[in-house]
Design an enzyme around this catalytic site. Structure first.
Site, mmCIF file in Angstrom:
data_model
loop_
_atom_site.group_PDB
_atom_site.id
_atom_site.type_symbol
_atom_site.label_atom_id
_atom_site.label_comp_id
_atom_site.label_asym_id
_atom_site.label_seq_id
_atom_site.Cartn_x
_atom_site.Cartn_y
_atom_site.Cartn_z
ATOM 1 C CG ASP A 130 -1.974 -1.059 1.171
ATOM 2 O OD1 ASP A 130 -2.351 -1.458 0.049
ATOM 3 O OD2 ASP A 130 -2.425 -1.504 2.234
ATOM 4 C CG ASP A 178 -1.618 1.425 8.409
ATOM 5 O OD1 ASP A 178 -1.684 2.499 9.053
ATOM 6 O OD2 ASP A 178 -2.136 1.267 7.296
ATOM 7 N NE ARG A 233 -8.465 5.659 8.736
ATOM 8 C CZ ARG A 233 -8.515 4.656 7.863
ATOM 9 N NH1 ARG A 233 -7.405 4.013 7.548
ATOM 10 N NH2 ARG A 233 -9.654 4.302 7.307
ATOM 11 C CG ASP A 258 -2.527 2.911 3.131
ATOM 12 O OD1 ASP A 258 -3.570 3.552 2.996
ATOM 13 O OD2 ASP A 258 -2.484 1.801 3.696
#
Length: 455
Positions: A252, A280, A332, A276
């Site tokens: 990603d 993560d 986020r 991205d």
């Protein structure tokens, strides 16, 4: 009699080789050891390719859910929260009493940054983590590896002296850098277990190409590097160990992707502007601390949890501490699913949509953070329940304790309440949030120089 041309060539070559060896030894004189491991021809050509996206899929730690959870998670996450609180209190008290002039009340930094000989005791860093990732030892028990070559010409057969060659080795390594460098990776940098990437003492950028993948491994520390402008890569062969390489589908473009891994510590890095996420963590990853990082210029900053239906992420436990969420961020910080997330003493100075979001009933414990809301009157709320009706999220355990709300910021708490032990663990008090500025003032990659305290 005059020396023959052939004898002269041999002598000159010997002298040149000796000078190269002496220069290399001098450059590493302050290291305990210097590792330059060569991949043998047999290892380079061994045909152990895998058609799976993960070249380490056979070693997935989530195959046995019960054993994985028991080994890598804490039965009572509140106990870890209490330990973090104690560390903060102890560092704060030392700062008030003036025991050390460089202390900030940040227990991670106060553990090592006051030492002007940090470069001779680099591995002491591994004993300074707090929170759920505090047991990540990285390459503490291994040898030093000096990265001297920024190139990434061949992801299957990396050159000795490159970062890729270092991170794939099968033994613990503490990886440092000989000089300032920009490393542009052709494909994902797939790390092996028990590695520390330590950028202190050099200005190291991983940028403008692929970035870091931590997949189905354990015990990784990434400290003191700049990671930015990461791009999607893949549909290529990439080596993950000296004896194994495999086919990778498209990635990603995360700065740091954590997949099915445990005991991970991401500390004092500067991360921005990737395709991205910046960090993560998905697919059963747990025992993670993300601390002292400087996040800027990005949309979806941090995703913790694979999907609402992926219930293995109920075992995810993550500490997010002393980070600065800075200019150009949208949302986020983090966005959570299922697990337990301790968000403590971070400085939120910018967001456009929201700061902390979640779905699938995560526990979010926000303590002593500073939240500065944007000017937009419709974006003052720190929190967001993503695609979830009110009747479902009102029982979720989202708590704000001692947070400092500025410019109209507000945290929408939820849940039926907590046990007394939880309340004690969560009581940092507003006084703690008043120190967030000093605790996070040096977030991001530090400008460390040998012989001085690391500033």
């Amino acid at each position: 009699m005059a020396a023959s041309p052939r004898w002269f060539c041999v002598s000159a070559c010997f002298v040149a080789a000796l000078l190269v060896l002496l220069a290399s030894a001098d450059a590493a004189r302050d290291m305990d050891e210097l590792v330059r491991s060569n991949v043998t021809t047999a290892e380079k050509t061994e045909d152990l390719q895998s058609s799976k996206n993960s070249s380490m899929a056979d070693h997935s730690p989530v195959d046995d859910d019960e054993a994985w959870v028991k080994e890598h998670t804490f039965d009572d996450p509140e106990e870890v929260v209490s330990m973090v609180e104690m560390s903060i209190r102890n560092s704060t008290e030392r700062r008030k009493l003036g025991f050390f002039s460089c202390t900030t009340g940040n227990p991670i930094d106060d553990c090592w940054r006051c030492d002007p000989k940090w470069h001779q005791r680099r591995k002491r860093l591994a004993d300074c983590a707090i929170g759920f990732g505090r047991n990540a030892v990285g390459g503490r028990d291994g040898r030093y590896y000096v990265v001297s070559d920024p190139r990434d010409d061949d992801p299957v057969n990396p050159r000795p002296g490159t970062l890729r060659h270092a991170v794939i080795q099968d033994r613990p390594l503490w990886i440092v850098f000989k000089r300032d460098m920009v490393i542009t990776l052709k494909q994902e940098l797939i790390m092996n277990s028990f590695k520390t990437i330590d950028g202190r003492g050099a200005n190291v950028h991983i940028a403008n190409g692929a970035c870091v993948t931590i997949q189905f491994i354990t015990n990784v520390i990434i400290h003191g590097v700049h990671i930015h402008d990461c791009k999607p890569t893949g549909n290529a062969m990439v080596r993950s160990s000296p004896t194994h390489y495999g086919w990778r589908t498209m990635a990603d473009g995360d700065a740091i992707s954590i997949f099915g891994s445990s005991h991970i510590w991401i500390d004092h890095n500067s991360l921005s502007n990737c395709a991205d996420g910046l960090v993560d963590a998905i697919m059963g990853s747990t025992a993670i601390t993300i601390s002292n990082n400087y996040f800027t210029h990005h949309n979806e900053v941090m995703l913790l949890g694979h999907s609402d239906s992926y219930t293995r992420d109920k075992a995810m436990q993550v500490t997010i501490a002393y980070n600065h969420f800075g200019e150009g961020l949208i949302q986020r910080m983090p966005r959570c699913r299922h697990g337990y997330f301790h968000v403590v003493n971070n400085d939120y100075t910018h967001w456009v949509m929201y700061a902390i979001g979640g779905s699938a009933d995560p526990t979010i414990n926000s303590q002593g953070n500073r939240y500065l809301a944007p000017v937009n009157p419709f974006a003052k709320e720190v929190t967001k329940r993503v695609d979830t009706p009110d009747g479902m999220w009102k029982h979720w355990n989202w708590r704000s304790e001692g947070d400092l709300m500025l410019n109209g910021a507000f945290f929408m708490a939820s849940g039926a309440g907590a046990a007394a032990s939880y309340a004690r663990a969560s009581s940092l008090g507003a006084k703690s949030s008043s120190l967030v500025g000093s605790m996070t003032s040096n977030a991001g990659a530090l400008g460390c120089r040998r012989g001085r305290t690391c500033l």
